[in-house]
Design a protein around this motif. Structure first.
Motif, PDB file in Angstrom:
ATOM      1  N   PHE A  37     -41.923  17.811   6.395  1.00  0.00           N
ATOM      2  CA  PHE A  37     -40.840  16.838   6.208  1.00  0.00           C
ATOM      3  C   PHE A  37     -39.472  17.512   6.284  1.00  0.00           C
ATOM      4  O   PHE A  37     -38.590  17.068   7.031  1.00  0.00           O
ATOM      5  CB  PHE A  37     -41.017  16.137   4.853  1.00  0.00           C
ATOM      6  N   PHE A  38     -39.290  18.589   5.515  1.00  0.00           N
ATOM      7  CA  PHE A  38     -37.987  19.252   5.488  1.00  0.00           C
ATOM      8  C   PHE A  38     -37.642  19.924   6.818  1.00  0.00           C
ATOM      9  O   PHE A  38     -36.469  20.025   7.176  1.00  0.00           O
ATOM     10  CB  PHE A  38     -37.949  20.293   4.367  1.00  0.00           C
ATOM     11  N   SER A  39     -38.669  20.374   7.557  1.00  0.00           N
ATOM     12  CA  SER A  39     -38.392  21.042   8.838  1.00  0.00           C
ATOM     13  C   SER A  39     -37.873  20.087   9.898  1.00  0.00           C
ATOM     14  O   SER A  39     -37.349  20.513  10.924  1.00  0.00           O
ATOM     15  CB  SER A  39     -39.666  21.728   9.351  1.00  0.00           C
ATOM     16  N   ARG A  40     -38.016  18.776   9.666  1.00  0.00           N
ATOM     17  CA  ARG A  40     -37.543  17.775  10.626  1.00  0.00           C
ATOM     18  C   ARG A  40     -36.242  17.099  10.166  1.00  0.00           C
ATOM     19  O   ARG A  40     -35.745  16.204  10.834  1.00  0.00           O
ATOM     20  CB  ARG A  40     -38.625  16.721  10.860  1.00  0.00           C
ATOM     21  N   MET A  41     -35.723  17.571   9.044  1.00  0.00           N
ATOM     22  CA  MET A  41     -34.464  17.024   8.557  1.00  0.00           C
ATOM     23  C   MET A  41     -33.284  17.738   9.229  1.00  0.00           C
ATOM     24  O   MET A  41     -33.417  18.878   9.678  1.00  0.00           O
ATOM     25  CB  MET A  41     -34.365  17.206   7.035  1.00  0.00           C
ATOM     26  N   PRO A  42     -32.119  17.061   9.338  1.00  0.00           N
ATOM     27  CA  PRO A  42     -30.949  17.732   9.916  1.00  0.00           C
ATOM     28  C   PRO A  42     -30.456  18.851   9.001  1.00  0.00           C
ATOM     29  O   PRO A  42     -30.637  18.782   7.784  1.00  0.00           O
ATOM     30  CB  PRO A  42     -29.908  16.598  10.021  1.00  0.00           C
ATOM     31  N   VAL A  43     -29.856  19.865   9.577  1.00  0.00           N
ATOM     32  CA  VAL A  43     -29.273  21.027   8.902  1.00  0.00           C
ATOM     33  C   VAL A  43     -30.346  21.889   8.231  1.00  0.00           C
ATOM     34  O   VAL A  43     -30.613  22.999   8.671  1.00  0.00           O
ATOM     35  CB  VAL A  43     -28.190  20.628   7.869  1.00  0.00           C
ATOM     36  N   ILE A  44     -30.985  21.367   7.163  1.00  0.00           N
ATOM     37  CA  ILE A  44     -31.988  22.171   6.468  1.00  0.00           C
ATOM     38  C   ILE A  44     -33.196  22.432   7.371  1.00  0.00           C
ATOM     39  O   ILE A  44     -33.793  23.506   7.351  1.00  0.00           O
ATOM     40  CB  ILE A  44     -32.424  21.485   5.155  1.00  0.00           C
ATOM     41  N   GLY A  45     -33.526  21.454   8.222  1.00  0.00           N
ATOM     42  CA  GLY A  45     -34.632  21.632   9.161  1.00  0.00           C
ATOM     43  C   GLY A  45     -34.308  22.690  10.198  1.00  0.00           C
ATOM     44  O   GLY A  45     -35.166  23.507  10.560  1.00  0.00           O
ATOM     45  N   ASP A  46     -33.073  22.691  10.692  1.00  0.00           N
ATOM     46  CA  ASP A  46     -32.667  23.707  11.667  1.00  0.00           C
ATOM     47  C   ASP A  46     -32.760  25.104  11.065  1.00  0.00           C
ATOM     48  O   ASP A  46     -33.190  26.057  11.722  1.00  0.00           O
ATOM     49  CB  ASP A  46     -31.234  23.437  12.130  1.00  0.00           C
ATOM     50  N   TRP A  47     -32.331  25.210   9.805  1.00  0.00           N
ATOM     51  CA  TRP A  47     -32.382  26.519   9.136  1.00  0.00           C
ATOM     52  C   TRP A  47     -33.833  26.988   8.982  1.00  0.00           C
ATOM     53  O   TRP A  47     -34.161  28.140   9.290  1.00  0.00           O
ATOM     54  CB  TRP A  47     -31.702  26.411   7.774  1.00  0.00           C
ATOM     55  N   LEU A  48     -34.714  26.110   8.517  1.00  0.00           N
ATOM     56  CA  LEU A  48     -36.114  26.481   8.328  1.00  0.00           C
ATOM     57  C   LEU A  48     -36.782  26.867   9.651  1.00  0.00           C
ATOM     58  O   LEU A  48     -37.522  27.849   9.729  1.00  0.00           O
ATOM     59  CB  LEU A  48     -36.883  25.313   7.691  1.00  0.00           C
ATOM     60  N   ASN A  49     -36.483  26.116  10.705  1.00  0.00           N
ATOM     61  CA  ASN A  49     -37.092  26.381  12.006  1.00  0.00           C
ATOM     62  C   ASN A  49     -36.611  27.707  12.598  1.00  0.00           C
ATOM     63  O   ASN A  49     -37.403  28.487  13.132  1.00  0.00           O
ATOM     64  CB  ASN A  49     -36.785  25.238  12.977  1.00  0.00           C
ATOM     65  N   GLU A  50     -35.304  27.961  12.508  1.00  0.00           N
ATOM     66  CA  GLU A  50     -34.775  29.210  13.061  1.00  0.00           C
ATOM     67  C   GLU A  50     -35.275  30.418  12.285  1.00  0.00           C
ATOM     68  O   GLU A  50     -35.611  31.450  12.875  1.00  0.00           O
ATOM     69  CB  GLU A  50     -33.246  29.159  13.050  1.00  0.00           C
ATOM     70  N   SER A  51     -35.349  30.297  10.974  1.00  0.00           N
ATOM     71  CA  SER A  51     -35.874  31.386  10.153  1.00  0.00           C
ATOM     72  C   SER A  51     -37.347  31.642  10.465  1.00  0.00           C
ATOM     73  O   SER A  51     -37.792  32.788  10.570  1.00  0.00           O
ATOM     74  CB  SER A  51     -35.708  31.031   8.671  1.00  0.00           C
ATOM     75  N   ASP A  52     -38.102  30.578  10.655  1.00  0.00           N
ATOM     76  CA  ASP A  52     -39.523  30.694  10.960  1.00  0.00           C
ATOM     77  C   ASP A  52     -39.749  31.338  12.328  1.00  0.00           C
ATOM     78  O   ASP A  52     -40.607  32.204  12.488  1.00  0.00           O
ATOM     79  CB  ASP A  52     -40.159  29.297  10.924  1.00  0.00           C
TER      80      ASP A  52
END
Length: 401
Positions: free
Chosen positions: A251-266
């Motif tokens: 859920f959080f990985s598909r949210m704006p801003v926080i999702g971008d951060w999680l995806n790039e870190s991953d």
């Protein structure tokens, strides 16, 4: 023969410590006297089994684990044999837990067990990629380089965790302070005006809601505290259960801003891990399997498994990544360049660096948004409470505003 530990001062005034074998306590004392030492402590040394048992009760920290492999790789780089490197560390001034690990490794190496298997037999909690890097280092004869790469990745993982935790401390304190402030107002301030509910015949809706809420909280303090404790316990329980973490991460990985951060870190972790494994001559399919396990976002981990299946069927890595839409088109192009140049591991290291820099900038953006949003929400809530109290007072006194 028994082993004794001693502390003493020599003729030059320097403090000396150590261990040695002797027939008994008296023999040990005479031995130290013959060395012209002024003994301050003499006692039986702890047996290795006692130290190992103590170590099993207390897990070795991540920092100590990194230190163990860092020192081994450094000595291997210096041309020291593996057995000599471990033996030298057994005489170092590390903690008992670390010394127990080195003694355990030395005992296994002397009995002919391979280093990779010896590491498996210790109580060290290692990431799976570290174990495979050690095995590949033994096969290729580049054990020092493989361990160094594993240590570098472990340090990176620890650094990311530490930075994230540190970055969230201030927003967490801010939110907690706001919750406490609102709680104090509802528990001790608003209830003081509960008598206005019976005196005010024409009280505004906002004032009635605020005063009624404060009165209810005051009358049900025990229930409010128990409910808050249960809510906190539920949040902690959910955050530690894998079956809840999977949908939350998705859920959080598909949210704006926080999702971008999680995806790039991953993606930074995945790219770096795959590059290290390929650079250590781990076969492509095995490297893809291990790198996929380093991904923390469930839906991406599932897609990376499909990427491996596509590569196994004969598709290139860049085409498989493009088909599964796991990474950006820029990353796909960089991977294709690495495949053509034959230096995919270096290309993936560059990709990891780009994602790492992007995730750090994204984290700063996220934190810069959390603070003002938290202040705004807390300010609005407190402002509403104060406005409700003022309206209640003015209405009760029939003052026109």
């Amino acid at each position: 023969m028994s082993r004794f530990y001693f502390e003493g001062i020599d003729t030059t005034g320097e403090k000396i410590t150590g261990e040695f074998d002797a027939e008994g306590f008296r023999s040990a004392a005479r031995e130290l006297e013959s060395r012209k030492l002024k003994v301050t402590t003499l006692k039986a040394a702890k047996k290795a089994s006692e130290v190992s048992a103590k170590t099993k009760k207390k897990d070795v920290s991540k920092n100590d684990t990194i230190l163990i492999f860092y020192e081994i790789s450094t000595m291997l780089r210096a041309g020291v044999s593996l057995k000599e490197a471990v033996e030298a560390q057994c005489e170092s001034s590390h903690s008992e837990a670390v010394l127990a690990i080195f003694n355990d490794l030395l005992k296994q190496l002397k009995s002919g067990i391979a280093f990779s298997q010896a590491v498996k037999n210790t109580p060290l909690k290692l990431p799976e990629y570290m174990q495979h890097l050690i095995e590949s280092g033994e096969i290729t004869g580049k054990l020092a380089a493989s361990i160094e790469q594993g240590v570098e990745q472990m340090e990176y993982d620890l650094k990311v965790q530490s930075e994230t935790r540190s970055a969230l401390i201030y927003p967490a304190i801010l939110v907690l302070s706001g919750i406490i402030a609102v709680g104090i107002m509802f528990l001790f301030v608003v209830p003081q005006f509960s008598s206005l509910l019976s005196n005010a015949d024409d009280m505004p809706m906002l004032a009635w809601m605020v005063i009624s809420s404060g009165t209810w909280v005051d009358e049900n303090k025990t229930g409010v505290f128990i409910g808050s404790a249960l809510l906190l316990a539920a949040i902690v329980f959910i955050s530690t259960q894998e079956r809840f973490k999977i949908p939350l991460l998705n859920f959080f990985s598909r949210m704006p801003v926080i999702g971008d951060w999680l995806n790039e870190s991953d993606l930074a972790v995945w790219s770096k891990m795959l590059g290290i494994l390929l650079g250590s001559k781990v076969p492509m399919l095995e490297a893809l399997t291990l790198a996929a396990k380093s991904s923390r976002i469930p839906w991406r981990k599932a897609k990376l498994v499909q990427v491996k299946a596509s590569v196994k069927s004969g598709m290139s890595l860049s085409d498989a990544l493009r088909r599964e839409n796991v990474v950006s088109s820029t990353t796909v192009n960089l991977v294709k360049v690495g495949e053509k140049s034959g230096d995919l591991s270096s290309t993936l290291a560059s990709v990891a660096k780009l994602y790492d820099q992007a995730s750090k900038k994204r984290m700063q953006t996220l934190l810069s948004l959390i603070e003002p949003i938290a202040i705004l929400v807390i300010g609005v809530v407190i402002g509403v409470i104060i406005m409700g109290v003022i309206l209640a007072i003015t209405s009760a006194n029939d003052i026109a505003i």
